[in-house]
Motif scaffolding. Structure first.
Motif, PDB file in Angstrom:
ATOM      1  N   GLY A  89      46.022 -47.858  -8.972  1.00  0.00           N
ATOM      2  CA  GLY A  89      46.854 -46.988  -8.152  1.00  0.00           C
ATOM      3  C   GLY A  89      46.222 -46.679  -6.811  1.00  0.00           C
ATOM      4  N   ASN A 139      55.982 -30.245  -8.521  1.00  0.00           N
ATOM      5  CA  ASN A 139      57.289 -30.168  -9.166  1.00  0.00           C
ATOM      6  C   ASN A 139      57.915 -28.793  -8.938  1.00  0.00           C
ATOM      7  N   SER A 178      44.188 -45.704 -12.788  1.00  0.00           N
ATOM      8  CA  SER A 178      43.930 -44.953 -11.563  1.00  0.00           C
ATOM      9  C   SER A 178      43.359 -45.860 -10.476  1.00  0.00           C
ATOM     10  N   GLU A 218      52.916 -44.472 -15.703  1.00  0.00           N
ATOM     11  CA  GLU A 218      53.483 -43.202 -15.247  1.00  0.00           C
ATOM     12  C   GLU A 218      54.789 -42.971 -16.006  1.00  0.00           C
ATOM     13  N   PHE A 242      48.291 -44.506  -3.527  1.00  0.00           N
ATOM     14  CA  PHE A 242      48.692 -43.536  -4.538  1.00  0.00           C
ATOM     15  C   PHE A 242      50.194 -43.288  -4.482  1.00  0.00           C
ATOM     16  N   GLY A 243      50.851 -43.382  -5.636  1.00  0.00           N
ATOM     17  CA  GLY A 243      52.286 -43.193  -5.720  1.00  0.00           C
ATOM     18  C   GLY A 243      53.069 -44.484  -5.744  1.00  0.00           C
ATOM     19  N   THR A 244      52.389 -45.610  -5.526  1.00  0.00           N
ATOM     20  CA  THR A 244      53.068 -46.898  -5.575  1.00  0.00           C
ATOM     21  C   THR A 244      53.319 -47.274  -7.040  1.00  0.00           C
ATOM     22  N   PRO A 245      54.566 -47.468  -7.455  1.00  0.00           N
ATOM     23  CA  PRO A 245      54.820 -47.833  -8.841  1.00  0.00           C
ATOM     24  C   PRO A 245      54.367 -49.249  -9.137  1.00  0.00           C
ATOM     25  N   GLU A 270      57.566 -41.598 -15.217  1.00  0.00           N
ATOM     26  CA  GLU A 270      58.788 -41.938 -14.487  1.00  0.00           C
ATOM     27  C   GLU A 270      59.118 -43.421 -14.642  1.00  0.00           C
TER      28      GLU A 270
END
Length: 243
Positions: free
Chosen positions: A228, A53, A225, A163, A233-236, A165
């Motif tokens: 995911g 970030n 996890s 997550e 990794f990072g796939t909503p 977001e």
């Protein structure tokens, strides 16, 4: 909570999750006060954090409706709702230190009590190292610890199974057709959090009962996890309780 009714809401923590909530709440028209341990130190950082970030000073410049204050001042500024995004290992101590500012308010806790880089006989390897260890686990939870430490605060465990977001934008996954959970001892507090979730866009919120159900939500972190990793990794993604 009507999305059109302007209220003062505090978000404790300046990480990615806290930023997601602060930005969404400001978008919904609320007055947002973000809490941090040391304002000067937070604003002095010039490098991205461990999750990549951008420095908070840069993020804050792009969100003029958000103010940055010490933890206690941010919590005191809230009308009713305070969102806890302080890391789980430090949450109880940090929140206990601002108990007076939190008294009587609804504290939404989404922290996971992770111990990072644990020494384990059978470690779980992940793309970033060893999977953190939950402590407490099974016979207690961080949600319960916070409620015991702050008897004058109405603690609601929520947001933790997703997550952040996606918590603030549930329709990004499956058009919003997945389930969020709340748990806590105070029915009115859970109603307030459910209203906030509705303003975020959630249509399926399941009340799991008392704060003891924090154990289930926190222990789900490992399954979250695993899913995911399987998806990339990072796939909503979301989880739907079919009933």
């Amino acid at each position: 909570m009507s999305p059109t009714k302007r209220t003062k809401i505090a978000v404790l923590g300046t990480g990615g999750g806290g930023r997601a909530h602060a930005a969404k709440l400001a978008e919904l028209g609320h007055e947002v006060h973000v809490g941090t341990r040391d304002v000067d130190a937070t604003l002095a950082r010039t490098e991205p954090d461990m999750m990549g970030n951008v420095p908070y000073k840069e993020w804050l410049a792009d969100h003029p409706g958000v103010t940055l204050l010490p933890f206690a001042e941010a919590a005191a500024a809230a009308d009713r709702i305070v969102i806890n995004g302080i890391d789980g290992h430090n949450a109880v101590a940090a929140l206990t230190g601002i108990a007076d500012a939190l008294s009587g308010k609804v504290l939404v806790d989404y922290a996971v009590p992770y111990i990072y880089n644990p020494e384990l006989e059978h470690p779980w390897p992940t793309p970033w190292g060893v999977m953190p260890k939950l402590d407490p686990c099974d016979s207690d939870s961080l949600g319960e610890q916070i409620q015991r430490a702050l008897p004058g605060v109405r603690v609601v465990k929520s947001f933790v199974t997703q997550e952040q977001e996606t918590v603030v934008d549930p329709k990004a996954v499956g058009g919003g057709d997945h389930t969020m959970f709340v748990a806590g001892e105070d029915a009115d507090a859970k109603k307030a959090v459910t209203e906030l979730l509705t303003a975020y866009g959630w249509s399926d919120v399941l009340d799991l009962g008392g704060i003891v159900s924090s154990r289930g939500m926190e222990m789900y972190a490992g399954m979250h996890s695993a899913i995911g990793f399987a998806l990339g990794f990072g796939t909503p993604f979301g989880v739907k309780v079919v009933r």
